[in-house]
Design a protein around this motif. Structure first.
Motif, PDB file in Angstrom:
ATOM      1  N   TYR A 405       3.190  -5.876 -15.311  1.00 55.29           N
ATOM      2  CA  TYR A 405       4.323  -5.285 -14.587  1.00 55.29           C
ATOM      3  C   TYR A 405       3.855  -4.139 -13.694  1.00 55.29           C
ATOM      4  O   TYR A 405       4.285  -4.016 -12.535  1.00 55.29           O
ATOM      5  CB  TYR A 405       5.367  -4.792 -15.584  1.00 55.29           C
ATOM      6  CG  TYR A 405       6.574  -4.165 -14.935  1.00 55.29           C
ATOM      7  CD1 TYR A 405       7.571  -4.949 -14.361  1.00 55.29           C
ATOM      8  CD2 TYR A 405       6.710  -2.777 -14.884  1.00 55.29           C
ATOM      9  CE1 TYR A 405       8.675  -4.366 -13.757  1.00 55.29           C
ATOM     10  CE2 TYR A 405       7.809  -2.188 -14.282  1.00 55.29           C
ATOM     11  CZ  TYR A 405       8.794  -2.996 -13.717  1.00 55.29           C
ATOM     12  OH  TYR A 405       9.879  -2.425 -13.115  1.00 55.29           O
ATOM     13  N   ILE A 406       2.950  -3.287 -14.224  1.00 62.46           N
ATOM     14  CA  ILE A 406       2.427  -2.172 -13.424  1.00 62.46           C
ATOM     15  C   ILE A 406       1.654  -2.699 -12.215  1.00 62.46           C
ATOM     16  O   ILE A 406       1.806  -2.204 -11.089  1.00 62.46           O
ATOM     17  CB  ILE A 406       1.535  -1.273 -14.293  1.00 62.46           C
ATOM     18  CG1 ILE A 406       2.391  -0.570 -15.366  1.00 62.46           C
ATOM     19  CG2 ILE A 406       0.798  -0.244 -13.443  1.00 62.46           C
ATOM     20  CD1 ILE A 406       1.578   0.200 -16.385  1.00 62.46           C
ATOM     21  N   CYS A 407       0.822  -3.722 -12.438  1.00 63.58           N
ATOM     22  CA  CYS A 407       0.067  -4.313 -11.323  1.00 63.58           C
ATOM     23  C   CYS A 407       1.005  -4.913 -10.286  1.00 63.58           C
ATOM     24  O   CYS A 407       0.777  -4.797  -9.075  1.00 63.58           O
ATOM     25  CB  CYS A 407      -0.890  -5.378 -11.847  1.00 63.58           C
ATOM     26  SG  CYS A 407      -2.263  -4.723 -12.831  1.00 63.58           S
ATOM     27  N   LYS A 408       2.068  -5.533 -10.774  1.00 64.67           N
ATOM     28  CA  LYS A 408       3.038  -6.120  -9.850  1.00 64.67           C
ATOM     29  C   LYS A 408       3.683  -5.042  -9.000  1.00 64.67           C
ATOM     30  O   LYS A 408       3.885  -5.212  -7.785  1.00 64.67           O
ATOM     31  CB  LYS A 408       4.088  -6.897 -10.631  1.00 64.67           C
ATOM     32  CG  LYS A 408       5.114  -7.581  -9.745  1.00 64.67           C
ATOM     33  CD  LYS A 408       6.148  -8.328 -10.570  1.00 64.67           C
ATOM     34  CE  LYS A 408       7.197  -8.970  -9.665  1.00 64.67           C
ATOM     35  NZ  LYS A 408       8.232  -9.682 -10.449  1.00 64.67           N
ATOM     36  N   GLN A 409       4.026  -3.909  -9.629  1.00 64.75           N
ATOM     37  CA  GLN A 409       4.624  -2.811  -8.877  1.00 64.75           C
ATOM     38  C   GLN A 409       3.647  -2.262  -7.843  1.00 64.75           C
ATOM     39  O   GLN A 409       4.030  -1.964  -6.696  1.00 64.75           O
ATOM     40  CB  GLN A 409       5.050  -1.694  -9.837  1.00 64.75           C
ATOM     41  CG  GLN A 409       6.226  -2.059 -10.737  1.00 64.75           C
ATOM     42  CD  GLN A 409       7.492  -2.292  -9.939  1.00 64.75           C
ATOM     43  OE1 GLN A 409       7.955  -3.422  -9.806  1.00 64.75           O
ATOM     44  NE2 GLN A 409       8.039  -1.235  -9.369  1.00 64.75           N
ATOM     45  N   GLU A 410       2.360  -2.132  -8.234  1.00 58.79           N
ATOM     46  CA  GLU A 410       1.370  -1.629  -7.290  1.00 58.79           C
ATOM     47  C   GLU A 410       1.184  -2.586  -6.121  1.00 58.79           C
ATOM     48  O   GLU A 410       1.041  -2.156  -4.972  1.00 58.79           O
ATOM     49  CB  GLU A 410       0.040  -1.412  -8.021  1.00 58.79           C
ATOM     50  CG  GLU A 410       0.075  -0.252  -9.017  1.00 58.79           C
ATOM     51  CD  GLU A 410      -1.249  -0.089  -9.719  1.00 58.79           C
ATOM     52  OE1 GLU A 410      -2.139  -0.956  -9.529  1.00 58.79           O
ATOM     53  OE2 GLU A 410      -1.421   0.907 -10.462  1.00 58.79           O
ATOM     54  N   ARG A 412       3.432  -4.633  -4.996  1.00 59.49           N
ATOM     55  CA  ARG A 412       4.631  -4.530  -4.160  1.00 59.49           C
ATOM     56  C   ARG A 412       4.572  -3.286  -3.280  1.00 59.49           C
ATOM     57  O   ARG A 412       4.925  -3.337  -2.088  1.00 59.49           O
ATOM     58  CB  ARG A 412       5.880  -4.498  -5.041  1.00 59.49           C
ATOM     59  CG  ARG A 412       7.171  -4.584  -4.246  1.00 59.49           C
ATOM     60  CD  ARG A 412       8.372  -4.638  -5.148  1.00 59.49           C
ATOM     61  NE  ARG A 412       8.549  -3.384  -5.875  1.00 59.49           N
ATOM     62  CZ  ARG A 412       9.568  -3.156  -6.707  1.00 59.49           C
ATOM     63  NH1 ARG A 412      10.479  -4.102  -6.909  1.00 59.49           N
ATOM     64  NH2 ARG A 412       9.670  -2.003  -7.340  1.00 59.49           N
ATOM     65  N   ASP A 413       4.131  -2.136  -3.853  1.00 59.58           N
ATOM     66  CA  ASP A 413       4.008  -0.919  -3.052  1.00 59.58           C
ATOM     67  C   ASP A 413       2.967  -1.098  -1.943  1.00 59.58           C
ATOM     68  O   ASP A 413       3.156  -0.623  -0.820  1.00 59.58           O
ATOM     69  CB  ASP A 413       3.620   0.258  -3.951  1.00 59.58           C
ATOM     70  CG  ASP A 413       4.712   0.595  -4.950  1.00 59.58           C
ATOM     71  OD1 ASP A 413       5.866   0.169  -4.722  1.00 59.58           O
ATOM     72  OD2 ASP A 413       4.412   1.252  -5.963  1.00 59.58           O
ATOM     73  N   TYR A 414       1.851  -1.765  -2.280  1.00 65.65           N
ATOM     74  CA  TYR A 414       0.817  -2.010  -1.276  1.00 65.65           C
ATOM     75  C   TYR A 414       1.353  -2.876  -0.141  1.00 65.65           C
ATOM     76  O   TYR A 414       1.112  -2.589   1.037  1.00 65.65           O
ATOM     77  CB  TYR A 414      -0.384  -2.674  -1.938  1.00 65.65           C
ATOM     78  CG  TYR A 414      -1.446  -3.141  -0.978  1.00 65.65           C
ATOM     79  CD1 TYR A 414      -2.336  -2.240  -0.393  1.00 65.65           C
ATOM     80  CD2 TYR A 414      -1.554  -4.489  -0.644  1.00 65.65           C
ATOM     81  CE1 TYR A 414      -3.296  -2.668   0.496  1.00 65.65           C
ATOM     82  CE2 TYR A 414      -2.518  -4.925   0.252  1.00 65.65           C
ATOM     83  CZ  TYR A 414      -3.389  -4.016   0.815  1.00 65.65           C
ATOM     84  OH  TYR A 414      -4.340  -4.448   1.705  1.00 65.65           O
ATOM     85  N   THR A 416       4.424  -3.149   0.744  1.00 73.66           N
ATOM     86  CA  THR A 416       5.391  -2.361   1.510  1.00 73.66           C
ATOM     87  C   THR A 416       4.667  -1.461   2.508  1.00 73.66           C
ATOM     88  O   THR A 416       5.078  -1.340   3.678  1.00 73.66           O
ATOM     89  CB  THR A 416       6.254  -1.523   0.554  1.00 73.66           C
ATOM     90  OG1 THR A 416       6.923  -2.391  -0.362  1.00 73.66           O
ATOM     91  CG2 THR A 416       7.279  -0.718   1.332  1.00 73.66           C
TER      92      THR A 416
END
Length: 571
Positions: A405-410, A412-414, A416
């Protein structure tokens, strides 16, 4: 090679067989028998279970036997046996409903307090005929506690009747004839197994008591022609009763040389008593065979058990039934060698159940009974660890889920940030180029193409810095001029292709001024920090011409230094 131990725990003796084999014919490696005997047999406070535990521990310790891969059995006298029919033929259906189907046939104990197993005798249409074996959970629990106290965790708990059948089934004596009867006459139990085409069709176990044959306390026959009330009417009269000295018995000495000694001339062992005893056995055989409802008569009787060591017992049954009576040599079939060769008669007489249990441990199980079910299922090392492993697996899953989940968020931020940067680049490209970038090529490709176009238009080579400032070049030229005394009048500066300037100027027609001009140009040439360089390509006078009296015109061609020099200047 795989090894397995069969341990038969009888009321009077322990029998142990160690088999070795894999897939094919097994070999008997060791056979041990020990009589259970208390120091004071008349004492009321004798702990028989402790005696059995001590005897088992001594058997394993003295013979250096492993306590793994051991199969034990319950005595048929401790098990309820029933013949029933169920409206199913598939094993999964039978297994899931066997307790419900057997409940109406078991009245002495609540069904939830029993472990129920079955053997399929045959099928008739959509129905199956079963032999049901039910044992009390307390009985199984006490059995496990006793062997567990000896550091033994049995693979399975079989039925002694089924183990005897398993041994003779492996020998092939039951497959040679269509119908056969196994008669096991022990010191306190008569066990009968009727087979047809190599499969069990009927079993009975009767407790042997002094002077008579009685049904085992927990053994129930089917509701057919005969009942146990009929058996009661066949008990021996007082005149026919025997005392303990007149019954066959087993003698176990310390050296193990002689285990059986039946002396018909001994006091109390009368011929009429022996014949009366055998007639009782024959009566129970007749009833068992009748209940089996065989289409063809029994063709062979297989004798086993300690009391079959009576002299001429096989001849008695052969004359009585006029069929073949056999005492199968288990020791020969299972290739007993060495010290076991001297115990051949003992193994053939009392070793069937122990050998059948050992065969089950090697994967050869003809009957399939096993009372280690429900809460008594064998707990392997993996079973004991699986809860901890399951908890660990769940914890690892949660950890990996959080990391994912943390990797997915990172990511997604990348994405963006990249999208925002692309929008900025697109806006800048539009402001510089005046048009949108092509999707097929992208911004970087468009910029490189535009750079090539500018280089082609301006003549900027690859060796020169395209972003070098013309103001810096003029400043370097003025710096070199200030370092010499020269009357220098600049008329024009023009740029030309491939990175350079043409300087036009006027100087007085004076040799000293020409020397000063020469020093200025050498200064430009030797200045490492200057962006310009001078290559006269000939004598300086060739670049001078007289414009009028006292004035000379000067044309100087200055080049830009290579790109690396310009970059060092900027850094």
């Amino acid at each position: 090679m795989a090894r397995a131990i069969g341990l038969e725990i009888g009321p009077q003796s322990l029998k142990l067989a160690l088999l070795e084999g894999s897939g094919g014919r097994s070999r008997l490696v060791d056979f041990v028998i020990r009589k259970i005997e208390s120091e004071d047999e008349e004492a009321e406070d004798v702990d028989l279970d402790q005696q059995v535990r001590t005897a088992i521990e001594e058997m394993f310790a003295q013979n250096k036997l492993p306590t793994t891969n051991v199969v034990t059995a319950l005595n048929a006298s401790d098990v309820v046996l029933r013949d029933i029919q169920v409206p199913f033929t598939r094993d999964d259906q039978i297994r899931s409903t066997i307790k419900f189907q057997a409940e109406s046939h078991l009245h002495s104990v609540a069904i939830e307090n029993m472990i129920v197993d079955y053997y399929k005798v045959g099928e008739t249409g959509e129905k199956s005929k079963l032999i049901v074996a039910a044992a009390k959970k307390d009985t199984i629990r006490a059995h496990l506690e006793m062997v567990n106290a000896c550091a033994i965790e049995p693979l399975s708990i079989d039925l002694d009747l089924a183990a005897i059948f398993n041994a003779y089934k492996a020998c092939g004596v039951l497959d040679e004839v269509e119908s056969a009867l196994i008669v096991d006459i022990g010191a306190d139990t008569l066990r009968l197994v009727v087979t047809n085409e190599g499969r069990i069709v009927a079993v009975r176990s009767l407790r042997m008591r002094i002077g008579s044959l009685q049904p085992a306390a927990h053994t129930l026959a089917s509701d057919d022609e005969f009942s146990y009330r009929a058996l009661e009417s066949g008990q021996m009269s007082e005149s026919e009763s025997m005392d303990s000295s007149s019954l066959p018995f087993v003698i176990l000495d310390e050296d193990g040389e002689e285990f059986f000694n039946y002396d018909m001339s001994a006091p109390g062992m009368r011929e009429d008593v022996r014949v009366s005893f055998l007639n009782k056995v024959c009566r129970e055989i007749d009833r068992t065979v009748t209940l089996a409802r065989l289409r063809e008569p029994v063709e062979r009787i297989v004798l086993t058990g300690g009391d079959t060591a009576m002299p001429d017992m096989d001849k008695f049954f052969a004359e009585r039934y006029e069929i073949e009576v056999e005492k199968t040599s288990l020791a020969s079939y299972f290739r007993a060698k060495g010290k076991l060769a001297s115990q051949q008669e003992l193994i053939d007489t009392v070793g069937a159940a122990a050998i059948g249990l050992a065969l089950k441990g090697l994967g050869n199980d003809a009957a399939g009974f096993d009372f280690r079910r429900e809460e008594f299922v064998n707990q392997t090392r993996f079973d004991r660890l699986k809860r901890g492993l399951a908890a660990t697996s769940v914890l690892l899953f949660v950890v990996f889920f959080l990391l994912a989940y943390i990797c997915k968020q990172e990511v997604r931020d990348y994405r963006t940030a990249v999208s925002r940067l692309q929008r900025t680049q697109k806006d800048m490209f539009y402001r510089v180029m005046g048009k949108e970038p092509e999707r097929s090529s992208g911004i970087l490709t468009e910029l490189k193409r535009k750079q090539r176009d500018i280089e082609k238009l301006l003549g900027t080579g690859r060796n020169y810095d395209p972003f070098c400032s013309s103001l810096d070049c003029v400043r370097d030229f003025a710096k070199a001029r200030a370092q010499v005394q020269i009357d220098f009048k600049l008329t024009s500066i023009k740029s030309y292709k491939n990175g350079g300037f043409i300087v036009e100027a006027e100087i007085p027609d004076d040799p000293r001024q020409v020397q000063s001009l020469h020093r200025m140009l050498e200064q430009i040439k030797g200045d490492r920090d200057s962006l310009l360089m001078w290559d006269p390509g000939g004598h300086l006078d060739q670049n001078l011409s007289r414009k009028q009296e006292g004035v000379r015109e000067l044309t100087i061609k200055l080049k830009m230094k290579p790109i690396m020099a310009a970059k060092e200047r900027r850094n």
